[in-house]
Scaffold this active site. Sequence first.
Site, PDB file in Angstrom:
ATOM      1  N   VAL A   1       0.782  -1.180  -0.086  1.00 56.81           N
ATOM      2  CA  VAL A   1      -0.025   0.029  -0.040  1.00 56.81           C
ATOM      3  C   VAL A   1       0.921   1.222  -0.004  1.00 56.81           C
ATOM      4  CG1 VAL A   1      -1.703   1.281   1.339  1.00 56.81           C
ATOM      5  CG2 VAL A   1      -1.539  -1.272   1.484  1.00 56.81           C
ATOM      6  N   CYS A   2       0.549   2.184  -1.041  1.00 58.03           N
ATOM      7  CA  CYS A   2       1.381   3.437  -0.883  1.00 58.03           C
ATOM      8  C   CYS A   2       2.707   3.235  -1.123  1.00 58.03           C
ATOM      9  CB  CYS A   2       1.005   4.216   0.208  1.00 58.03           C
ATOM     10  SG  CYS A   2       1.308   6.334   0.130  1.00 58.03           S
ATOM     11  N   SER A   3       3.654   3.959  -0.179  1.00 56.95           N
ATOM     12  CA  SER A   3       5.060   3.815  -0.212  1.00 56.95           C
ATOM     13  C   SER A   3       5.768   2.564   0.138  1.00 56.95           C
ATOM     14  CB  SER A   3       5.717   4.885   0.475  1.00 56.95           C
ATOM     15  OG  SER A   3       5.261   4.865   1.795  1.00 56.95           O
TER      16      SER A   3
ATOM     17  N   THR B   1       2.231   3.037  -7.076  1.00 58.27           N
ATOM     18  CA  THR B   1       2.381   3.693  -5.822  1.00 58.27           C
ATOM     19  C   THR B   1       1.897   4.892  -5.722  1.00 58.27           C
ATOM     20  OG1 THR B   1       4.113   3.936  -4.003  1.00 58.27           O
ATOM     21  CG2 THR B   1       4.806   4.432  -6.087  1.00 58.27           C
TER      22      THR B   1
ATOM     23  N   ALA C   1      -1.935   2.527  -4.889  1.00 56.23           N
ATOM     24  CA  ALA C   1      -1.550   3.965  -4.355  1.00 56.23           C
ATOM     25  C   ALA C   1      -1.897   4.239  -3.030  1.00 56.23           C
ATOM     26  CB  ALA C   1      -2.401   5.042  -5.389  1.00 56.23           C
TER      27      ALA C   1
END
Length: 325
Positions: free
Chosen positions: A104-106, A124, A157
């Site tokens: 998830v994300c970074s 991302t 993202a």
Amino acid sequence: MKQRSVLVVLFDGVQSLDVTGPMEVFAGASRFPEVSYDLRTASLDGAPVRSSCGLTLVPDGSLADAATPHTLLVPGGQGTREPAAGLVDWLRAHGPRPQRLVSVCSGALLLAAAGQLDGHRVTTHWNLCDHLARTYPAVEVDPEPIFVRDGRLATSAGVTAGIDLALALVEEDHGRDAALTVARHLVVFLRRPGNQSQFSAQLTAQTARREPLREVQHWITEHPAEDLSVEALAARSRLSPRHFARAFRTETGMTPGRYVDRVRLEQARRLLEDTTDGVAGIAHACGYGTPEAMRRAFVKAVGTAPAEYRRRFSTHPAGGRATTR
């Protein structure tokens, strides 16, 4: 009962919503008969971690003692910039073992540092895509989608996209009804496909500095069925077509035609998702003219035809199927 085990990696500086969002989805699905997710959290040494917002999270144990899960989920947060010593090494050694590897994300930065993303298409948070691509050239970074599936690998993202991805995984595991019920319980919509852009047209494009061009941007959004040719838009802004096209691209970062295409596609998606209007009527309302023209636009941008898009993402699935062709 088919049980899936999910292990969520914790570390100092983790984004708490990247952890709790997907976990709430899996926990909600487990309320269904015959659905069970065994949720566990683990930090490198088993000690509590402090999230980026200051919330302390207490893991179930250490990564060293954790059994190999069906799904390994790596959240994002400031702690991915300078991860704790040993975390990347653990991911390098243990990342290949689960049946599903999720970020998830970074969190994608940690997986990339551990070599788990090489040769894969991933995404991302939009603000990190360039950095991820530059730092790890063996990774194919797609900045557009809210989440990407590539074999056993799934990347998403920011925050809410992690919820979207978790809902998609529940749907994959246990069907649409289970995922839709969880989405309703969380007051979110089970209707964002992975290839939906992280930004709407209005957010992707910059807002024009000059008032006539800003007015044209708003007018396009509110009148997708009108004549939106460069000539017509230039006349509305009281500029020559050549001057208008050049100024619009300079100030918004995209051509008038691309902006119009995005606005029309977004409007068509919303109508397919939220209404039971027929495809022909939606095509006309969004400026496509014919259902075939809209079908070509959807296949090119979304990878599926309008009828199939509605079948998967409509909030009125029964009515939607009845009116498509």
